[in-house]
Design a protein around this motif. Structure first.
Motif, mmCIF file in Angstrom:
data_model
loop_
_atom_site.group_PDB
_atom_site.id
_atom_site.type_symbol
_atom_site.label_atom_id
_atom_site.label_comp_id
_atom_site.label_asym_id
_atom_site.label_seq_id
_atom_site.Cartn_x
_atom_site.Cartn_y
_atom_site.Cartn_z
ATOM 1 N N PRO A 153 0.933 -1.026 0.052
ATOM 2 C CA PRO A 153 0.207 -0.120 0.148
ATOM 3 C C PRO A 153 0.996 1.475 -0.007
ATOM 4 O O PRO A 153 1.966 1.168 0.524
ATOM 5 C CB PRO A 153 -0.710 -0.041 1.352
ATOM 6 N N SER A 154 0.302 2.464 -0.654
ATOM 7 C CA SER A 154 1.202 3.581 -0.547
ATOM 8 C C SER A 154 1.266 3.991 0.641
ATOM 9 O O SER A 154 0.308 4.053 1.779
ATOM 10 C CB SER A 154 0.344 4.386 -1.727
ATOM 11 N N ALA A 203 -2.306 5.723 1.415
ATOM 12 C CA ALA A 203 -3.330 4.686 1.984
ATOM 13 C C ALA A 203 -2.969 4.418 3.202
ATOM 14 O O ALA A 203 -4.025 4.294 3.966
ATOM 15 C CB ALA A 203 -3.264 3.316 1.040
ATOM 16 N N LEU A 204 -1.847 4.136 3.728
ATOM 17 C CA LEU A 204 -1.494 3.777 5.058
ATOM 18 C C LEU A 204 -1.989 4.727 6.254
ATOM 19 O O LEU A 204 -2.401 4.622 7.163
ATOM 20 C CB LEU A 204 0.062 3.210 5.270
ATOM 21 N N ALA A 252 -1.602 -0.090 10.561
ATOM 22 C CA ALA A 252 -1.082 0.432 9.562
ATOM 23 C C ALA A 252 0.060 1.410 10.016
ATOM 24 O O ALA A 252 1.058 1.547 8.913
ATOM 25 C CB ALA A 252 -2.185 1.253 8.777
ATOM 26 N N GLN A 267 3.325 -0.529 9.589
ATOM 27 C CA GLN A 267 3.678 -0.737 8.190
ATOM 28 C C GLN A 267 4.821 0.357 7.824
ATOM 29 O O GLN A 267 5.667 0.256 7.266
ATOM 30 C CB GLN A 267 2.655 -0.998 7.333
ATOM 31 N N GLU A 294 0.810 11.364 0.664
ATOM 32 C CA GLU A 294 1.618 10.714 -0.104
ATOM 33 C C GLU A 294 3.281 10.822 -0.039
ATOM 34 O O GLU A 294 4.067 10.319 -0.529
ATOM 35 C CB GLU A 294 1.144 10.913 -1.632
#
Length: 166
Positions: A17-18, A21-22, A33, A36, A81
């Motif tokens: 996942p980008s 997204a996280l 998340a 991650q 992002e």
């Protein structure tokens, strides 16, 4: 038709996942998340922090503090992002804070050490230890460079008047 070296059961794993997204998942309540994100950036940024701070232990401490700050302020990340760049600034600022703290503590220790071994400065040492004159960083450079001149009127005013020989 040519045969593919991959069978249907060997599909490529989905891309990770980008960052955006996280970040969105963490803000939505998925604490895992954030783990991650930590895994994604920890190795790179611990190397950076170690270069700034000199030891792995200090780098680990800086990174732990930076990740905590990032987690608490995640809602303020304007460009999810670009989470890595945002986190980089937090890590760099945490390293700078640790360097400033170390420098301030070193200054305090050196001032106390110098005063301790000069009998004429017993009152100044007492004031430093009691906190009455504040941390040494609040004393101007003129006072720290002229501390050997106990009769300097500026030093006497800072220390509460009167010669320190009295």
């Amino acid at each position: 038709m040519g045969s593919s070296s991959r069978s249907l059961g060997d599909a490529a794993p989905p891309p990770p996942p980008s960052d955006a997204a996280l970040v969105g998942a963490v803000l939505g309540g998925d604490v895992e998340a954030f783990g991650q994100l930590v895994d994604r950036y920890q190795d790179e940024y611990v190397r950076f922090a170690r270069r700034m701070l000199g030891t792995r232990e200090d780098a680990d401490e800086a990174l732990q503090s930076a990740f905590l700050r990032a987690y608490r302020a995640l809602g303020q990340c304007r460009e999810p992002e670009r989470f890595g760049a945002w986190l980089y600034h937090i890590v760099a600022n945490e390293c700078r804070r640790m360097i400033r703290t170390a420098q301030t503590n070193h200054i305090k220790l050196m001032l106390a050490y110098r005063l301790q071994f000069h009998p004429a400065h017993a009152k100044a040492l007492e004031l430093v230890r009691s906190g009455a004159i504040g941390p040494p960083t609040t004393i101007s450079a003129d006072y720290t460079t002229r501390i050997d001149d106990a009769d300097d009127p500026r030093l006497q005013r800072r220390l509460g008047g009167g010669s320190m020989y009295d």
